[in-house]
Write an enzyme that holds these catalytic residues in place. Structure first.
Site, PDB file in Angstrom:
ATOM      1  N   SER A 192       8.976 -43.490 -45.516  1.00  0.00           N
ATOM      2  CA  SER A 192       8.425 -42.337 -46.237  1.00  0.00           C
ATOM      3  C   SER A 192       9.258 -42.052 -47.478  1.00  0.00           C
ATOM      4  O   SER A 192      10.484 -42.218 -47.470  1.00  0.00           O
ATOM      5  CB  SER A 192       8.439 -41.108 -45.329  1.00  0.00           C
ATOM      6  OG  SER A 192       8.088 -39.968 -46.086  1.00  0.00           O
ATOM      7  N   TYR A 207      12.258 -35.299 -39.406  1.00  0.00           N
ATOM      8  CA  TYR A 207      11.299 -36.324 -39.867  1.00  0.00           C
ATOM      9  C   TYR A 207      11.961 -37.214 -40.925  1.00  0.00           C
ATOM     10  O   TYR A 207      11.951 -38.438 -40.822  1.00  0.00           O
ATOM     11  CB  TYR A 207      10.048 -35.642 -40.449  1.00  0.00           C
ATOM     12  CG  TYR A 207       9.094 -36.622 -41.106  1.00  0.00           C
ATOM     13  CD1 TYR A 207       8.320 -37.489 -40.345  1.00  0.00           C
ATOM     14  CD2 TYR A 207       8.989 -36.699 -42.502  1.00  0.00           C
ATOM     15  CE1 TYR A 207       7.454 -38.405 -40.945  1.00  0.00           C
ATOM     16  CE2 TYR A 207       8.128 -37.601 -43.110  1.00  0.00           C
ATOM     17  CZ  TYR A 207       7.366 -38.455 -42.320  1.00  0.00           C
ATOM     18  OH  TYR A 207       6.517 -39.357 -42.923  1.00  0.00           O
TER      19      TYR A 207
HETATM   20  N1  LIG Z   1       0.132 -39.367 -45.085  1.00  0.00           N
HETATM   21  C1  LIG Z   1       1.233 -39.239 -45.797  1.00  0.00           C
HETATM   22  O1  LIG Z   1       1.289 -38.463 -46.778  1.00  0.00           O
HETATM   23  C2  LIG Z   1       2.446 -40.065 -45.464  1.00  0.00           C
HETATM   24  C3  LIG Z   1       3.518 -40.045 -46.363  1.00  0.00           C
HETATM   25  C4  LIG Z   1       4.639 -40.791 -46.080  1.00  0.00           C
HETATM   26  C5  LIG Z   1       4.691 -41.557 -44.930  1.00  0.00           C
HETATM   27  N2  LIG Z   1       3.638 -41.561 -44.071  1.00  0.00           N
HETATM   28  C6  LIG Z   1       3.750 -42.394 -42.858  1.00  0.00           C
HETATM   29  O2  LIG Z   1       2.600 -43.198 -42.730  1.00  0.00           O
HETATM   30  C7  LIG Z   1       2.369 -43.478 -41.356  1.00  0.00           C
HETATM   31  C8  LIG Z   1       0.922 -43.195 -41.022  1.00  0.00           C
HETATM   32  O3  LIG Z   1       0.658 -41.826 -41.276  1.00  0.00           O
HETATM   33  P1  LIG Z   1      -0.807 -41.257 -41.556  1.00  0.00           P
HETATM   34  O4  LIG Z   1      -0.660 -40.295 -42.659  1.00  0.00           O
HETATM   35  O5  LIG Z   1      -1.787 -42.353 -41.645  1.00  0.00           O
HETATM   36  O6  LIG Z   1      -1.017 -40.417 -40.216  1.00  0.00           O
HETATM   37  P2  LIG Z   1      -2.306 -40.132 -39.344  1.00  0.00           P
HETATM   38  O7  LIG Z   1      -3.539 -40.139 -40.176  1.00  0.00           O
HETATM   39  O8  LIG Z   1      -1.973 -38.920 -38.557  1.00  0.00           O
HETATM   40  O9  LIG Z   1      -2.375 -41.406 -38.384  1.00  0.00           O
HETATM   41  C9  LIG Z   1      -1.326 -41.638 -37.490  1.00  0.00           C
HETATM   42  C10 LIG Z   1      -1.688 -42.786 -36.571  1.00  0.00           C
HETATM   43  O10 LIG Z   1      -0.664 -42.881 -35.580  1.00  0.00           O
HETATM   44  C11 LIG Z   1      -1.261 -42.702 -34.284  1.00  0.00           C
HETATM   45  N3  LIG Z   1      -0.381 -41.996 -33.361  1.00  0.00           N
HETATM   46  C12 LIG Z   1       0.094 -40.751 -33.468  1.00  0.00           C
HETATM   47  N4  LIG Z   1       0.804 -40.422 -32.400  1.00  0.00           N
HETATM   48  C13 LIG Z   1       0.771 -41.499 -31.568  1.00  0.00           C
HETATM   49  C14 LIG Z   1       1.297 -41.771 -30.288  1.00  0.00           C
HETATM   50  N5  LIG Z   1       1.999 -40.870 -29.624  1.00  0.00           N
HETATM   51  N6  LIG Z   1       1.077 -42.971 -29.735  1.00  0.00           N
HETATM   52  C15 LIG Z   1       0.326 -43.907 -30.374  1.00  0.00           C
HETATM   53  N7  LIG Z   1      -0.216 -43.705 -31.602  1.00  0.00           N
HETATM   54  C16 LIG Z   1       0.001 -42.506 -32.175  1.00  0.00           C
HETATM   55  C17 LIG Z   1      -2.497 -41.864 -34.563  1.00  0.00           C
HETATM   56  O11 LIG Z   1      -3.388 -41.920 -33.457  1.00  0.00           O
HETATM   57  P3  LIG Z   1      -4.620 -40.865 -33.291  1.00  0.00           P
HETATM   58  O12 LIG Z   1      -5.730 -41.406 -34.139  1.00  0.00           O
HETATM   59  O13 LIG Z   1      -4.902 -40.931 -31.843  1.00  0.00           O
HETATM   60  O14 LIG Z   1      -4.143 -39.531 -33.761  1.00  0.00           O
HETATM   61  C18 LIG Z   1      -2.997 -42.521 -35.832  1.00  0.00           C
HETATM   62  O15 LIG Z   1      -3.627 -43.738 -35.538  1.00  0.00           O
HETATM   63  C19 LIG Z   1       3.348 -42.629 -40.570  1.00  0.00           C
HETATM   64  O16 LIG Z   1       4.435 -43.440 -40.169  1.00  0.00           O
HETATM   65  C20 LIG Z   1       3.806 -41.598 -41.578  1.00  0.00           C
HETATM   66  O17 LIG Z   1       5.087 -41.102 -41.303  1.00  0.00           O
HETATM   67  C21 LIG Z   1       2.508 -40.833 -44.314  1.00  0.00           C
END
Ligand SMILES: NC(=O)c1ccc[n+]([C@@H]2O[C@H](COP(=O)([O-])OP(=O)(O)OC[C@H]3O[C@@H](n4cnc5c(N)ncnc54)[C@H](OP(=O)(O)O)[C@@H]3O)[C@@H](O)[C@H]2O)c1
Length: 320
Positions: A192, A207
């Site tokens: 991140s 985080y």
């Molecule tokens: N979005 C941002 O702005 C951003 C910025 C920087 C970094 N990131 C990083 O990018 C990555 C993806 O984030 P995202 O924004 O795409 O998040 P998201 O839309 O919330 O998706 C998260 C994914 O992880 C799964 N997940 C969550 N908890 C879990 C668990 N306990 N066991 C198994 N799977 C689980 C979710 O499953 P469900 O579908 O069941 O919820 C979903 O498939 C993360 O590592 C995050 O830290 C995101």
């Protein structure tokens, strides 16, 4: 003529001009390299270079789902890993609709549940027969909204470490021996900007600290495994419009997961520490030239605002 003018200048002025020229040339070269990487550089031929299959964690939503679709479109079979069987089946169908004939497997796992070691071992066992060339450690957890460190409860802290640190470490450890044996592979860890780009992320401390682990874990593995044909990379996005970021509509600075994923897949196998979306690259540069105390103050103000909004929403829910 030009030489005659230069010869008349004092030595200190010539030295200053030489330093200026070096600095300007370096900046121009870096800008040109960044532009090439962000807009022109082709992605690597992933299947030929790394192997036939990709394992993507957190593939049911947001960035992970979009990366899985993109990898399938690039010709890889995909193992979709998530905690919700219905959502996994839906994404598998989307993959096949996007590329008829694409091979998919799904694996249900809750990374926050007890028995993480056994669960990850079972996941690794289920892909033992596959030529896994690409591992995308994407599943992650953030705070529901900003809060002070003393307001982070035991469960949230535990889950953050289980998802963002422990499972990334365990799954990489489980799949690395196969890549070493085959002498090829790519590990993409989604870190991140909170840790890699920003000087601090106040009110999201645990985080950001877990993502700092991902950053250094990836950077060191990159050096360890480079000579074995394995490319390890930490991708550090800033905002992407997903449910984790609570952003519904994509903007220039918060691209859709699909836009992010196109850039993400194009970056696989290149820089060990990167932010693939061009707008995030611009933000990285801007943060690097503003004095840190000013950035800290701005980030604290923004987090306090988000905390107030989150608390007000919680209070409204409780009142119902
Ligand atoms: N979005 C941002 O702005 C951003 C910025 C920087 C970094 N990131 C990083 O990018 C990555 C993806 O984030 P995202 O924004 O795409 O998040 P998201 O839309 O919330 O998706 C998260 C994914 O992880 C799964 N997940 C969550 N908890 C879990 C668990 N306990 N066991 C198994 N799977 C689980 C979710 O499953 P469900 O579908 O069941 O919820 C979903 O498939 C993360 O590592 C995050 O830290 C995101």
């Amino acid at each position: 003529m030009a030489f005659a003018i230069l010869a008349q200048q004092p030595a200190w002025a010539l030295a200053l001009a030489a330093v200026g020229l070096i600095v300007a040339t370096r900046a121009a070269v870096l800008l040109a390299l960044w532009f090439y990487a962000a807009f022109l550089r082709p992605g690597k031929p992933l299947r030929a270079r790394y192997g036939a299959w990709a394992v993507v964690t957190g593939a049911t939503d947001g960035i992970g789902r979009a990366i899985a679709l993109e990898l399938a479109a690039a010709g890889l079979g995909v193992v979709l890993v998530g905690r919700n069987p219905d959502k996994l089946a839906k994404v598998a169908a989307e993959v096949r609709a996007r590329r008829p004939g694409a091979e998919t497997r799904t694996f249900v796992i809750d990374f926050a549940a007890d028995g993480l070691a056994e669960n990850v071992a079972a996941l690794a066992e289920s892909v033992r027969d596959l030529d896994v060339g690409v591992l995308v450690n994407n599943a992650g957890l953030c705070y529901p909204y900003a809060r002070y460190f003393h307001e982070v409860d035991e469960k949230l802290a535990r889950d953050l470490i289980a998802l963002n640190v422990e499972q990334v470490t365990r799954l990489t450890h489980a799949l690395m021996p196969g890549m070493v044996r085959r002498k090829r592979g790519a590990v993409v860890n989604i870190g991140s900007g909170a840790a890699t780009i920003l000087p601090s992320d106040p009110l999201y401390t645990v985080y950001a600290a877990t993502k700092a682990y991902v950053d250094q874990f990836s950077r060191s593995l990159y050096v360890e495994y480079k000579n074995m044909g394995i490319d390890v990379q930490c991708q550090a996005p800033m905002y992407v419009a997903t449910k984790m970021a609570s952003i519904r509509n994509a903007t220039l600075l918060a691209p859709s997961p699909e836009t992010y994923a196109r850039a993400s897949v194009r970056y696989i196998g290149y820089e060990p520490r990167c932010t693939p979306h061009w707008a995030h690259g611009v933000v990285w540069y801007l943060f690097s030239i503003v004095p840190e105390p000013l950035v800290d103050r701005y980030l604290l103000g923004m987090s306090l605002f988000i905390r107030e909004k989150g608390r007000a929403k919680d209070a409204r829910k409780k009142a119902l």
